[in-house]
Design an enzyme around this catalytic site. Structure first.
Site, PDB file in Angstrom:
ATOM      1  N   ASN A   4       0.858  -1.189   0.000  1.00 48.11           N
ATOM      2  CA  ASN A   4       0.000   0.000   0.000  1.00 48.11           C
ATOM      3  C   ASN A   4       0.901   1.249   0.000  1.00 48.11           C
ATOM      4  O   ASN A   4       1.742   1.409   0.897  1.00 48.11           O
ATOM      5  CB  ASN A   4      -0.883  -0.045   1.258  1.00 48.11           C
ATOM      6  N   ASP A  57      -0.171   4.483   0.029  1.00 47.11           N
ATOM      7  CA  ASP A  57      -0.861   5.697   0.493  1.00 47.11           C
ATOM      8  C   ASP A  57       0.050   6.634   1.284  1.00 47.11           C
ATOM      9  O   ASP A  57      -0.002   7.860   1.132  1.00 47.11           O
ATOM     10  CB  ASP A  57      -2.020   5.334   1.437  1.00 47.11           C
ATOM     11  N   HIS A  58       0.878   6.030   2.167  1.00 46.30           N
ATOM     12  CA  HIS A  58       1.603   6.901   3.094  1.00 46.30           C
ATOM     13  C   HIS A  58       2.869   7.512   2.497  1.00 46.30           C
ATOM     14  O   HIS A  58       3.458   8.412   3.090  1.00 46.30           O
ATOM     15  CB  HIS A  58       1.841   6.192   4.422  1.00 46.30           C
ATOM     16  N   ARG A  66       3.773  18.514   2.559  1.00 46.98           N
ATOM     17  CA  ARG A  66       4.408  19.710   2.024  1.00 46.98           C
ATOM     18  C   ARG A  66       3.644  20.308   0.851  1.00 46.98           C
ATOM     19  O   ARG A  66       4.005  21.366   0.341  1.00 46.98           O
ATOM     20  CB  ARG A  66       5.834  19.372   1.559  1.00 46.98           C
ATOM     21  N   HIS A 118      -5.550   3.773  -1.849  1.00 44.66           N
ATOM     22  CA  HIS A 118      -6.912   4.138  -1.446  1.00 44.66           C
ATOM     23  C   HIS A 118      -7.218   5.532  -1.971  1.00 44.66           C
ATOM     24  O   HIS A 118      -6.622   6.512  -1.527  1.00 44.66           O
ATOM     25  CB  HIS A 118      -6.984   4.109   0.085  1.00 44.66           C
ATOM     26  N   ARG A 158      -9.404   8.210  -1.570  1.00 47.65           N
ATOM     27  CA  ARG A 158     -10.444   8.653  -0.632  1.00 47.65           C
ATOM     28  C   ARG A 158     -11.246   9.775  -1.263  1.00 47.65           C
ATOM     29  O   ARG A 158     -10.760  10.511  -2.124  1.00 47.65           O
ATOM     30  CB  ARG A 158      -9.807   9.132   0.682  1.00 47.65           C
ATOM     31  N   ARG A 203      -7.102  12.889   0.407  1.00 47.11           N
ATOM     32  CA  ARG A 203      -6.112  13.387   1.378  1.00 47.11           C
ATOM     33  C   ARG A 203      -4.699  12.862   1.122  1.00 47.11           C
ATOM     34  O   ARG A 203      -3.734  13.445   1.568  1.00 47.11           O
ATOM     35  CB  ARG A 203      -6.533  13.062   2.808  1.00 47.11           C
ATOM     36  N   HIS A 204      -4.579  11.724   0.459  1.00 48.18           N
ATOM     37  CA  HIS A 204      -3.211  11.286   0.098  1.00 48.18           C
ATOM     38  C   HIS A 204      -3.146  10.941  -1.393  1.00 48.18           C
ATOM     39  O   HIS A 204      -2.642  11.726  -2.172  1.00 48.18           O
ATOM     40  CB  HIS A 204      -2.673  10.177   1.015  1.00 48.18           C
ATOM     41  N   GLU A 219      -8.479   0.669  -3.388  1.00 46.16           N
ATOM     42  CA  GLU A 219      -9.359   0.672  -2.217  1.00 46.16           C
ATOM     43  C   GLU A 219     -10.293   1.854  -2.355  1.00 46.16           C
ATOM     44  O   GLU A 219      -9.845   2.951  -2.710  1.00 46.16           O
ATOM     45  CB  GLU A 219      -8.488   0.937  -0.990  1.00 46.16           C
ATOM     46  N   THR A 257      -7.542   6.823   9.673  1.00 45.23           N
ATOM     47  CA  THR A 257      -7.348   5.763   8.693  1.00 45.23           C
ATOM     48  C   THR A 257      -8.623   4.923   8.722  1.00 45.23           C
ATOM     49  O   THR A 257      -9.517   5.198   9.528  1.00 45.23           O
ATOM     50  CB  THR A 257      -6.095   4.928   9.028  1.00 45.23           C
ATOM     51  N   THR A 258      -8.723   3.899   7.854  1.00 48.99           N
ATOM     52  CA  THR A 258      -9.924   3.075   7.849  1.00 48.99           C
ATOM     53  C   THR A 258     -10.076   2.437   9.231  1.00 48.99           C
ATOM     54  O   THR A 258      -9.181   1.734   9.690  1.00 48.99           O
ATOM     55  CB  THR A 258      -9.795   1.969   6.774  1.00 48.99           C
ATOM     56  N   GLU A 271     -11.108  -9.349   2.605  1.00 51.55           N
ATOM     57  CA  GLU A 271      -9.880  -8.962   3.299  1.00 51.55           C
ATOM     58  C   GLU A 271     -10.251  -8.843   4.768  1.00 51.55           C
ATOM     59  O   GLU A 271     -11.108  -8.028   5.140  1.00 51.55           O
ATOM     60  CB  GLU A 271      -9.333  -7.623   2.772  1.00 51.55           C
ATOM     61  N   HIS A 292      -4.214  -4.342   7.596  1.00 47.61           N
ATOM     62  CA  HIS A 292      -4.397  -3.201   8.482  1.00 47.61           C
ATOM     63  C   HIS A 292      -3.622  -3.396   9.775  1.00 47.61           C
ATOM     64  O   HIS A 292      -3.899  -4.325  10.523  1.00 47.61           O
ATOM     65  CB  HIS A 292      -5.868  -2.916   8.803  1.00 47.61           C
ATOM     66  N   GLY A 293      -2.652  -2.537   9.963  1.00 49.15           N
ATOM     67  CA  GLY A 293      -1.869  -2.540  11.203  1.00 49.15           C
ATOM     68  C   GLY A 293      -0.839  -3.655  11.295  1.00 49.15           C
ATOM     69  O   GLY A 293      -0.224  -3.833  12.352  1.00 49.15           O
ATOM     70  N   GLY A 330       1.004  -1.405   4.427  1.00 49.62           N
ATOM     71  CA  GLY A 330       1.484  -0.095   3.989  1.00 49.62           C
ATOM     72  C   GLY A 330       2.299   0.633   5.032  1.00 49.62           C
ATOM     73  O   GLY A 330       3.510   0.809   4.893  1.00 49.62           O
ATOM     74  N   HIS A 331       1.648   1.033   6.113  1.00 51.69           N
ATOM     75  CA  HIS A 331       2.273   1.969   7.048  1.00 51.69           C
ATOM     76  C   HIS A 331       3.587   1.456   7.613  1.00 51.69           C
ATOM     77  O   HIS A 331       4.582   2.189   7.668  1.00 51.69           O
ATOM     78  CB  HIS A 331       1.292   2.305   8.186  1.00 51.69           C
TER      79      HIS A 331
HETATM   80  N1  PXP Z   1      -6.166  -2.858   4.010  1.00 55.27           N
HETATM   81  C1  PXP Z   1      -7.066  -1.865   4.068  1.00 55.27           C
HETATM   82  C2  PXP Z   1      -8.460  -2.156   3.626  1.00 55.27           C
HETATM   83  C3  PXP Z   1      -6.716  -0.571   4.505  1.00 55.27           C
HETATM   84  O1  PXP Z   1      -7.631   0.419   4.563  1.00 55.27           O
HETATM   85  C4  PXP Z   1      -5.373  -0.328   4.866  1.00 55.27           C
HETATM   86  C5  PXP Z   1      -4.970   1.054   5.277  1.00 55.27           C
HETATM   87  O2  PXP Z   1      -5.036   1.917   4.196  1.00 55.27           O
HETATM   88  C6  PXP Z   1      -4.465  -1.392   4.784  1.00 55.27           C
HETATM   89  C7  PXP Z   1      -4.883  -2.652   4.388  1.00 55.27           C
HETATM   90  C8  PXP Z   1      -3.032  -1.218   5.123  1.00 55.27           C
HETATM   91  O3  PXP Z   1      -2.915  -0.913   6.474  1.00 55.27           O
HETATM   92  P1  PXP Z   1      -1.533  -0.422   7.054  1.00 55.27           P
HETATM   93  O4  PXP Z   1      -1.195   0.861   6.369  1.00 55.27           O
HETATM   94  O5  PXP Z   1      -1.789  -0.277   8.511  1.00 55.27           O
HETATM   95  O6  PXP Z   1      -0.529  -1.500   6.717  1.00 55.27           O
END
Ligand code: PXP
Length: 239
Positions: free
Chosen positions: A7, A9-10, A18, A43, A45, A49-50, A70, A100-101, A151, A191-192, A213-214
């Site tokens: 992912n 996004d970040h 910036r 994602h 959104r 936002r990103h 997403e 976040t979600t 998922e 997620h997480g 992702g994160h």
């Molecule tokens: N899956 C979904 C559906 C999400 O919304 C996210 C966060 O954007 C992730 C996975 C990835 O989560 P993380 O960034 O915490 O790894």
């Protein structure tokens, strides 16, 4: 062997801090693929936002593995997905005020709506994944709406504060995966998840794909930091 979908996004979050054009999540996606990632997820959104529309368009042009978009199950996003044609869409709940979600999609609450969205995406040739809490009822509902994949939301598991809590919450993930396997649904998790808590999934081979992702972006900032500082020192030292 499970697949890793990265992912990006970040990477875009750092860019947006910036309001300029670096770092580019599209370049990060290319590097993730060069490193062996099986797919890229982003994602889009509603508040952009990103990830923005330009990122999604360029990701579609450049991603060579598999692109997963997403999105919220709303008309605007369905139209964009049908035009951009990612290989897969992951339907997620979306609230503007959330960081976040926050939770899984409540498919049980709106089956007719989600069935219609799945139909529209299938017509565009896109596979559909439902991001849901580890709850067998949600798994059944996702199957009833003709979803291809679920998922499993691992956010609650990853926030566990003790080993006992982690075990209990992981147990729910296992049950959800088993219900999905019985219905012949594809199974992803995300997620997480990070470099520590993902290890428990070694025992759960039913999960075919991880969406992360994160923690990868956080690791990249740290493992790349020293090299980045050295480069700037080398430059400044020549002045
Ligand atoms: N899956 C979904 C559906 C999400 O919304 C996210 C966060 O954007 C992730 C996975 C990835 O989560 P993380 O960034 O915490 O790894």
């Amino acid at each position: 062997m499970a697949r890793l979908v990265v992912n990006v996004d970040h990477v875009a979050t750092i860019r947006q801090a910036r309001g300029i054009d670096v770092p580019d999540p599209v370049l990060a996606a290319g590097l993730a693929e060069l490193a062996g990632a099986d797919g890229i997820i982003c994602h889009l959104r509603e508040d952009r936002r990103h990830i923005n529309d330009r990122d999604l368009r360029l990701l579609r042009e450049t991603v060579k593995t598999s692109l997963n978009m997403e999105m919220a199950a709303v008309d605007e996003m369905v139209k964009i997905a049908a035009a951009v044609k990612p290989e897969m869409v992951t339907l997620v709940p979306e609230k503007r005020e959330e960081l976040t979600t926050e939770g899984g999609l409540d498919v049980v609450a709106r089956p007719d709506h989600y069935r219609r969205v799945v139909e529209q995406l299938h017509e565009a040739g896109i596979k559909v994944s439902f991001f849901i809490d580890p709850d067998p009822e949600q798994v059944k509902a996702a199957h009833g709406c003709r979803g291809d994949i679920i998922e499993i939301h691992t956010g609650h598991y990853s926030e566990a504060r003790s080993e006992d809590e982690a075990k209990r919450r992981f147990g729910r993930v296992v049950l959800a995966a088993e219900s999905a396997a019985a219905l012949d649904l594809g199974i992803s998790a995300g997620h997480g998840l990070n470099y520590i808590n993902v290890k428990r999934f070694e025992s759960l081979s039913l999960v075919e794909e991880y969406s992360i992702g994160h923690s990868i972006v956080a690791m990249a900032v740290l493992v790349g930091f020293e090299r980045a500082v050295r480069r700037m020192i080398e430059l400044v030292k020549t002045f």
